[in-house]
Scaffold this motif. Structure first.
Motif, PDB file in Angstrom:
ATOM      1  N   PHE A   1       0.833  -1.207   0.000  1.00 49.04           N
ATOM      2  CA  PHE A   1       0.000   0.000   0.000  1.00 49.04           C
ATOM      3  C   PHE A   1       0.868   1.258   0.000  1.00 49.04           C
ATOM      4  CE2 PHE A   1      -2.007   3.387   2.486  1.00 49.04           C
ATOM      5  CZ  PHE A   1      -3.130   3.642   1.684  1.00 49.04           C
ATOM      6  N   ILE A   2       1.911   1.246   0.836  1.00 44.39           N
ATOM      7  CA  ILE A   2       2.810   2.410   0.899  1.00 44.39           C
ATOM      8  C   ILE A   2       3.517   2.615  -0.426  1.00 44.39           C
ATOM      9  CG2 ILE A   2       4.867   3.345   2.014  1.00 44.39           C
ATOM     10  CD1 ILE A   2       4.018   1.908   4.560  1.00 44.39           C
ATOM     11  N   GLU A   3       3.967   1.507  -1.046  1.00 46.92           N
ATOM     12  CA  GLU A   3       4.667   1.607  -2.330  1.00 46.92           C
ATOM     13  C   GLU A   3       3.748   2.156  -3.418  1.00 46.92           C
ATOM     14  OE1 GLU A   3       6.211  -2.227  -3.168  1.00 46.92           O
ATOM     15  OE2 GLU A   3       7.622  -2.212  -1.506  1.00 46.92           O
ATOM     16  N   LEU A   4       2.504   1.671  -3.470  1.00 46.86           N
ATOM     17  CA  LEU A   4       1.560   2.149  -4.477  1.00 46.86           C
ATOM     18  C   LEU A   4       1.235   3.623  -4.274  1.00 46.86           C
ATOM     19  CD1 LEU A   4      -0.936  -0.855  -4.735  1.00 46.86           C
ATOM     20  CD2 LEU A   4       0.751  -0.126  -6.431  1.00 46.86           C
ATOM     21  N   THR A   5       1.115   4.028  -3.014  1.00 48.62           N
ATOM     22  CA  THR A   5       0.843   5.439  -2.722  1.00 48.62           C
ATOM     23  C   THR A   5       1.976   6.326  -3.220  1.00 48.62           C
ATOM     24  OG1 THR A   5      -0.440   4.803  -0.753  1.00 48.62           O
ATOM     25  CG2 THR A   5       0.303   7.095  -0.906  1.00 48.62           C
ATOM     26  N   LEU A   6       3.206   5.913  -2.947  1.00 49.36           N
ATOM     27  CA  LEU A   6       4.363   6.682  -3.415  1.00 49.36           C
ATOM     28  C   LEU A   6       4.423   6.713  -4.935  1.00 49.36           C
ATOM     29  CD1 LEU A   6       7.071   5.467  -0.888  1.00 49.36           C
ATOM     30  CD2 LEU A   6       6.127   7.775  -1.057  1.00 49.36           C
ATOM     31  N   LEU A   7       4.094   5.575  -5.555  1.00 41.56           N
ATOM     32  CA  LEU A   7       4.118   5.506  -7.016  1.00 41.56           C
ATOM     33  C   LEU A   7       3.120   6.494  -7.618  1.00 41.56           C
ATOM     34  CD1 LEU A   7       5.142   4.133  -9.576  1.00 41.56           C
ATOM     35  CD2 LEU A   7       3.344   2.419  -9.283  1.00 41.56           C
ATOM     36  N   ILE A   8       1.937   6.599  -7.033  1.00 44.63           N
ATOM     37  CA  ILE A   8       0.917   7.541  -7.522  1.00 44.63           C
ATOM     38  C   ILE A   8       1.427   8.979  -7.411  1.00 44.63           C
ATOM     39  CG2 ILE A   8      -1.353   8.508  -7.028  1.00 44.63           C
ATOM     40  CD1 ILE A   8      -2.225   5.670  -6.221  1.00 44.63           C
ATOM     41  N   PHE A   9       2.059   9.324  -6.300  1.00 41.21           N
ATOM     42  CA  PHE A   9       2.578  10.677  -6.120  1.00 41.21           C
ATOM     43  C   PHE A   9       3.671  10.995  -7.145  1.00 41.21           C
ATOM     44  CE2 PHE A   9       0.667  10.701  -1.815  1.00 41.21           C
ATOM     45  CZ  PHE A   9       0.114  11.967  -1.847  1.00 41.21           C
ATOM     46  N   VAL A  10       4.574  10.021  -7.368  1.00 41.05           N
ATOM     47  CA  VAL A  10       5.669  10.254  -8.319  1.00 41.05           C
ATOM     48  C   VAL A  10       5.128  10.406  -9.735  1.00 41.05           C
ATOM     49  CG1 VAL A  10       7.708   9.219  -9.376  1.00 41.05           C
ATOM     50  CG2 VAL A  10       7.408   9.116  -6.904  1.00 41.05           C
ATOM     51  N   LEU A  11       4.200   9.519 -10.136  1.00 38.93           N
ATOM     52  CA  LEU A  11       3.616   9.618 -11.475  1.00 38.93           C
ATOM     53  C   LEU A  11       2.845  10.920 -11.648  1.00 38.93           C
ATOM     54  CD1 LEU A  11       2.376   5.972 -12.132  1.00 38.93           C
ATOM     55  CD2 LEU A  11       4.367   7.126 -13.114  1.00 38.93           C
ATOM     56  N   SER A  12       2.162  11.351 -10.602  1.00 36.16           N
ATOM     57  CA  SER A  12       1.439  12.628 -10.669  1.00 36.16           C
ATOM     58  C   SER A  12       2.417  13.776 -10.902  1.00 36.16           C
ATOM     59  CB  SER A  12       0.654  12.859  -9.376  1.00 36.16           C
ATOM     60  OG  SER A  12      -0.294  11.834  -9.178  1.00 36.16           O
ATOM     61  N   GLY A  13       3.533  13.753 -10.204  1.00 38.55           N
ATOM     62  CA  GLY A  13       4.544  14.791 -10.389  1.00 38.55           C
ATOM     63  C   GLY A  13       5.118  14.786 -11.789  1.00 38.55           C
ATOM     64  N   VAL A  14       5.339  13.582 -12.343  1.00 36.04           N
ATOM     65  CA  VAL A  14       5.877  13.488 -13.706  1.00 36.04           C
ATOM     66  C   VAL A  14       4.889  14.047 -14.718  1.00 36.04           C
ATOM     67  CG1 VAL A  14       6.565  11.877 -15.516  1.00 36.04           C
ATOM     68  CG2 VAL A  14       7.397  11.554 -13.190  1.00 36.04           C
ATOM     69  N   TYR A  59      13.619   9.676 -15.355  1.00 36.84           N
ATOM     70  CA  TYR A  59      14.675   8.774 -14.911  1.00 36.84           C
ATOM     71  C   TYR A  59      15.073   9.073 -13.469  1.00 36.84           C
ATOM     72  CZ  TYR A  59      14.937   7.752 -19.863  1.00 36.84           C
ATOM     73  OH  TYR A  59      14.614   7.378 -21.135  1.00 36.84           O
ATOM     74  N   VAL A  60      15.049  10.356 -13.116  1.00 39.37           N
ATOM     75  CA  VAL A  60      15.319  10.711 -11.722  1.00 39.37           C
ATOM     76  C   VAL A  60      14.254  10.098 -10.819  1.00 39.37           C
ATOM     77  CG1 VAL A  60      15.491  12.625 -10.083  1.00 39.37           C
ATOM     78  CG2 VAL A  60      16.505  12.838 -12.364  1.00 39.37           C
ATOM     79  N   GLY A  61      12.991  10.186 -11.263  1.00 45.38           N
ATOM     80  CA  GLY A  61      11.904   9.606 -10.471  1.00 45.38           C
ATOM     81  C   GLY A  61      12.014   8.097 -10.349  1.00 45.38           C
ATOM     82  N   VAL A  62      12.407   7.430 -11.451  1.00 42.90           N
ATOM     83  CA  VAL A  62      12.567   5.971 -11.417  1.00 42.90           C
ATOM     84  C   VAL A  62      13.634   5.570 -10.419  1.00 42.90           C
ATOM     85  CG1 VAL A  62      13.373   3.994 -12.761  1.00 42.90           C
ATOM     86  CG2 VAL A  62      11.705   5.556 -13.732  1.00 42.90           C
ATOM     87  N   ILE A  63      14.794   6.235 -10.498  1.00 47.16           N
ATOM     88  CA  ILE A  63      15.893   5.904  -9.588  1.00 47.16           C
ATOM     89  C   ILE A  63      15.508   6.217  -8.147  1.00 47.16           C
ATOM     90  CG2 ILE A  63      18.262   6.482  -8.952  1.00 47.16           C
ATOM     91  CD1 ILE A  63      18.810   6.960 -11.931  1.00 47.16           C
ATOM     92  N   LEU A  64      14.829   7.349  -7.942  1.00 54.09           N
ATOM     93  CA  LEU A  64      14.437   7.738  -6.590  1.00 54.09           C
ATOM     94  C   LEU A  64      13.437   6.751  -5.999  1.00 54.09           C
ATOM     95  CD1 LEU A  64      14.553   9.895  -4.339  1.00 54.09           C
ATOM     96  CD2 LEU A  64      12.642  11.044  -5.459  1.00 54.09           C
ATOM     97  N   LEU A  65      12.446   6.356  -6.790  1.00 51.55           N
ATOM     98  CA  LEU A  65      11.388   5.481  -6.287  1.00 51.55           C
ATOM     99  C   LEU A  65      11.823   4.010  -6.271  1.00 51.55           C
ATOM    100  CD1 LEU A  65       8.400   5.354  -5.343  1.00 51.55           C
ATOM    101  CD2 LEU A  65       7.798   4.939  -7.729  1.00 51.55           C
ATOM    102  N   ILE A  66      12.235   3.512  -7.442  1.00 52.47           N
ATOM    103  CA  ILE A  66      12.565   2.092  -7.586  1.00 52.47           C
ATOM    104  C   ILE A  66      13.909   1.754  -6.970  1.00 52.47           C
ATOM    105  CG2 ILE A  66      12.854   0.201  -9.241  1.00 52.47           C
ATOM    106  CD1 ILE A  66      10.045   1.294  -9.096  1.00 52.47           C
ATOM    107  N   GLY A  67      14.844   2.701  -7.036  1.00 53.84           N
ATOM    108  CA  GLY A  67      16.206   2.411  -6.586  1.00 53.84           C
ATOM    109  C   GLY A  67      16.510   2.794  -5.152  1.00 53.84           C
ATOM    110  N   ILE A  68      15.693   3.675  -4.553  1.00 57.25           N
ATOM    111  CA  ILE A  68      16.011   4.146  -3.193  1.00 57.25           C
ATOM    112  C   ILE A  68      14.841   3.956  -2.233  1.00 57.25           C
ATOM    113  CG2 ILE A  68      16.679   6.152  -1.804  1.00 57.25           C
ATOM    114  CD1 ILE A  68      18.133   7.257  -4.229  1.00 57.25           C
ATOM    115  N   ASN A 175      17.063  -3.418  -8.563  1.00 56.51           N
ATOM    116  CA  ASN A 175      15.827  -2.890  -9.150  1.00 56.51           C
ATOM    117  C   ASN A 175      16.118  -1.942 -10.307  1.00 56.51           C
ATOM    118  OD1 ASN A 175      14.384  -4.305  -7.265  1.00 56.51           O
ATOM    119  ND2 ASN A 175      13.608  -2.535  -6.161  1.00 56.51           N
ATOM    120  N   SER A 176      17.076  -1.044 -10.118  1.00 51.58           N
ATOM    121  CA  SER A 176      17.387  -0.051 -11.152  1.00 51.58           C
ATOM    122  C   SER A 176      17.915  -0.722 -12.419  1.00 51.58           C
ATOM    123  CB  SER A 176      18.413   0.947 -10.613  1.00 51.58           C
ATOM    124  OG  SER A 176      17.914   1.629  -9.481  1.00 51.58           O
ATOM    125  N   CYS A 177      18.838  -1.665 -12.250  1.00 47.17           N
ATOM    126  CA  CYS A 177      19.393  -2.362 -13.418  1.00 47.17           C
ATOM    127  C   CYS A 177      18.309  -3.152 -14.146  1.00 47.17           C
ATOM    128  CB  CYS A 177      20.526  -3.294 -12.990  1.00 47.17           C
ATOM    129  SG  CYS A 177      22.031  -2.449 -12.468  1.00 47.17           S
TER     130      CYS A 177
END
Length: 255
Positions: A1-14, A59-68, A175-177
Motif C-alpha cells: 500500500f505504501i509503495e503504491l501510494t508513493l508511485l501515484i505521487f511520483v507519477l502525478s509529479g511526472v 529517470y530521476v523519479g525511477v531511480i528515486l522510487l525504484i532504486g532508493i 531494481n534499477s538495473c
C-alpha cells in the motif's frame, strides 16, 4: 500500500511536469478517447511512454522510487516482526536465520503474484528471473535481520543502520538495473530516448549478473562466518561447563 501510494505521487509529479511542455499539451488536446474503452489503441500508451522517456526527470523519479525509496521501505519492513521478539533476547545469529526465512517467504509470495499474471509463453523465463530475485530478497532480509537483532543487544542500539543501508543499496541497484534493462526493448533505437540503444540492455544485464554473483558469495561468506561463530561459542561453553538449551544458559554441576 505504501509503495503504491508513493508511485501515484511520483507519477502525478511526472505528468504535471510533462503538462508544462507545449508538445505534450498539443498532443493531449488532439487526442480523443473512444466511447468504448476496450477499443483504446496501444498508440495512446506508447505515446505517453515516449513523452515520459524523453523527460530526464522521469529517470530521476525511477531511480528515486525504484532504486532508493521502495528498497528502503521493503528492507525495513520485511523483518520488522523481529522487534516483537525483543523480550526473547535474540542474538545476531538467530536474527540472521529468521531474516532468511522472512526473505524467502516474501520472495515466494511476490514471485507467485508476478508469475500468475504472465502468459504461458514467458512462464519459464519468468520462473528463472524470479528465482534470481529470490536470492536478493533472502540475502538482504537476512542482513537486516542480523542488524535488527544486533541492535537489541544492550550496547549496540544503532547497529542496524549499516546492515539496513547495505541491504537497501543492493536491492536498489538490482531494481534499477532490472528496470533499465527492459527499456531498450520498448522503443529500440528511437532517437531522443535515453537507454533506447541495445547496448544499454547488454550493459545492465551484465551488471545484474555481476551483482547476483556478488550477493551469492556474500551469502556464502555470511553463512560460513556465523557457522564458525556458533562453533567457537559452543567450544567455549563446553570448556567452561555451560550448555545452551533453548537459548537459556544452564550451568552444569560438577563434583
Amino acid at each position: 500500500f505504501i509503495e503504491l501510494t508513493l508511485l501515484i505521487f511520483v507519477l502525478s509529479g511526472v505528468f504535471i511536469s510533462l503538462n508544462r511542455r507545449p508538445s505534450f499539451q498539443s498532443w493531449l488536446k488532439n487526442f480523443t478517447l473512444p466511447t468504448d474503452l476496450d477499443k483504446i489503441q496501444t498508440q495512446f500508451f506508447a505515446e505517453v511512454f515516449r513523452q515520459l522517456f524523453r523527460n530526464a526527470w522521469f529517470y530521476v523519479g525511477v531511480i528515486l522510487l525504484i532504486g532508493i525509496i521502495i528498497p528502503f521501505l521493503e528492507e525495513s519492513l520485511k523483518p520488522a516482526v523481529l522487534w516483537l521478539l525483543q523480550k526473547r533476547s535474540l542474538n545476531p545469529t538467530e536474527g540472521y536465520m529468521l531474516g532468511l526465512y522472512l526473505g524467502g517467504a516474501f520472495a515466494f509470495i511476490e514471485s507467485a503474484v508476478v508469475v500468475i499474471q504472465i502468459g504461458s509463453t514467458d512462464w519459464l523465463q519468468a520462473i528463472l528471473l524470479r528465482s534470481a530475485t529470490a536470492l536478493i530478497h533472502i540475502t538482504c532480509t537476512a542482513l537486516v535481520g542480523y542488524g535488527y537483532s544486533s541492535a537489541m543487544q544492550p550496547t549496540k542500539g544503532d547497529a542496524f543502520w549499516k546492515p539496513l543501508l547495505s541491504a537497501s543499496a543492493l536491492h536498489g541497484l538490482w531494481n534499477s538495473c532490472a528496470i533499465f534493462t527492459s527499456m531498450p526493448s520498448l522503443f529500440p533505437g528511437e532517437k531522443g530516448i535515453w537507454f533506447a540503444l541495445p547496448v544499454w540492455k547488454t550493459t545492465f544485464t551484465i551488471a545484474l549478473i555481476i551483482e547476483w554473483v556478488f550477493i551469492f558469495f556474500l551469502l556464502q561468506k555470511m553463512n560460513s562466518k556465523l557457522n564458525d561463530k556458533i562453533g567457537d561459542e559452543a567450544h567455549r561453553n563446553q570448556q567452561s561447563g555451560v550448555s545452551t538449551i533453548d537459548n537459556h544458559e544452564i550451568r552444569r554441576s560438577y563434583p
